[in-house]
Write a protein that holds these residues in place. Sequence first.
Motif, mmCIF file in Angstrom:
data_model
loop_
_atom_site.group_PDB
_atom_site.id
_atom_site.type_symbol
_atom_site.label_atom_id
_atom_site.label_comp_id
_atom_site.label_asym_id
_atom_site.label_seq_id
_atom_site.Cartn_x
_atom_site.Cartn_y
_atom_site.Cartn_z
ATOM 1 N N HIS A 3 -4.130 -10.126 -10.556
ATOM 2 C CA HIS A 3 -3.638 -8.951 -9.818
ATOM 3 C C HIS A 3 -4.767 -7.924 -9.672
ATOM 4 N N GLU A 4 -4.957 -7.438 -8.446
ATOM 5 C CA GLU A 4 -5.970 -6.411 -8.178
ATOM 6 C C GLU A 4 -5.282 -5.149 -7.650
ATOM 7 N N VAL A 5 -5.706 -4.017 -8.167
ATOM 8 C CA VAL A 5 -5.215 -2.722 -7.696
ATOM 9 C C VAL A 5 -6.427 -1.901 -7.280
ATOM 10 N N THR A 50 0.835 -1.208 0.000
ATOM 11 C CA THR A 50 0.000 0.000 0.000
ATOM 12 C C THR A 50 0.868 1.255 0.000
ATOM 13 N N THR A 51 0.562 2.179 -0.896
ATOM 14 C CA THR A 51 1.244 3.473 -0.961
ATOM 15 C C THR A 51 0.190 4.565 -0.836
ATOM 16 N N VAL A 52 0.487 5.577 -0.031
ATOM 17 C CA VAL A 52 -0.478 6.646 0.225
ATOM 18 C C VAL A 52 0.160 7.991 -0.083
ATOM 19 N N THR A 65 -2.211 -2.890 -3.645
ATOM 20 C CA THR A 65 -2.100 -4.007 -4.582
ATOM 21 C C THR A 65 -2.228 -5.326 -3.830
ATOM 22 N N ALA A 66 -2.791 -6.331 -4.515
ATOM 23 C CA ALA A 66 -2.961 -7.648 -3.892
ATOM 24 C C ALA A 66 -3.169 -8.688 -4.976
ATOM 25 N N SER A 67 -2.881 -9.922 -4.627
ATOM 26 C CA SER A 67 -3.166 -11.041 -5.524
ATOM 27 C C SER A 67 -4.602 -11.476 -5.299
#
Length: 216
Positions: free
Chosen positions: A188-190, A99-101, A113-115
């Motif tokens: 991949h999910e964003v 996670t970037t904020v 981001t996550a699988s």
Amino acid sequence: MARVRTVRSLGVVGLVLAAAVTAGCSGSSSGPPAASHASSGSGSTPTSTAGASAVPAPTESNPPGDIPDNQAYVAFLPAGGGFTVKVPEGWARTGQGGTTVFTDKLNRVEIATASASSAPTVTSVGSEVVSRLRGQVPKFDGPKVSHVNRHAGSAVLLKYQGDSAADPVTGKVVRDAFERYAFYRQGHEVDLTLSGPVNADNVDPWRIVTDSFSWK
């Protein structure tokens, strides 16, 4: 005997004159009388100028939370690659795990981001994600889930409201509006979550960010 009486008479006259001079000196004043002081409570109070009308504060050029129209944007590419998205230039950046904020004043862009074994749907977001956010976002309210199209393709959009975290200095809490876009491709999910005050007009900035998303 006549001579004795004359001497005595002169002595008496001298004593009388001396007494008169002494009395005159003691009754005279050495200077004018001292001036009397007025009582501190009897005088009038000076007029105060503190009640003068204050200068009104200048009008804000933008309502609270509005992102300026001249805001510049820069591309963000995560360390692992896979996608790119534009974010407002100059915003503070923090990151943890996937996670970037990016934050500035009252606005926030979160990129997570996550699988995932399958693409998110209106049903899955409306049940699983909404249930999770209810336990994470103070005063979570008004969730609305729908499909939207962006340049990268279809995404699932979740709109909702909630209270921000209290400001560490002022303790102020802001009522925020959230837009969460879920993009998916090949496992991949964003998730892009954009948030700011409910009264802010950030339709165009949020459109710039979400339309800039692209897979690599």
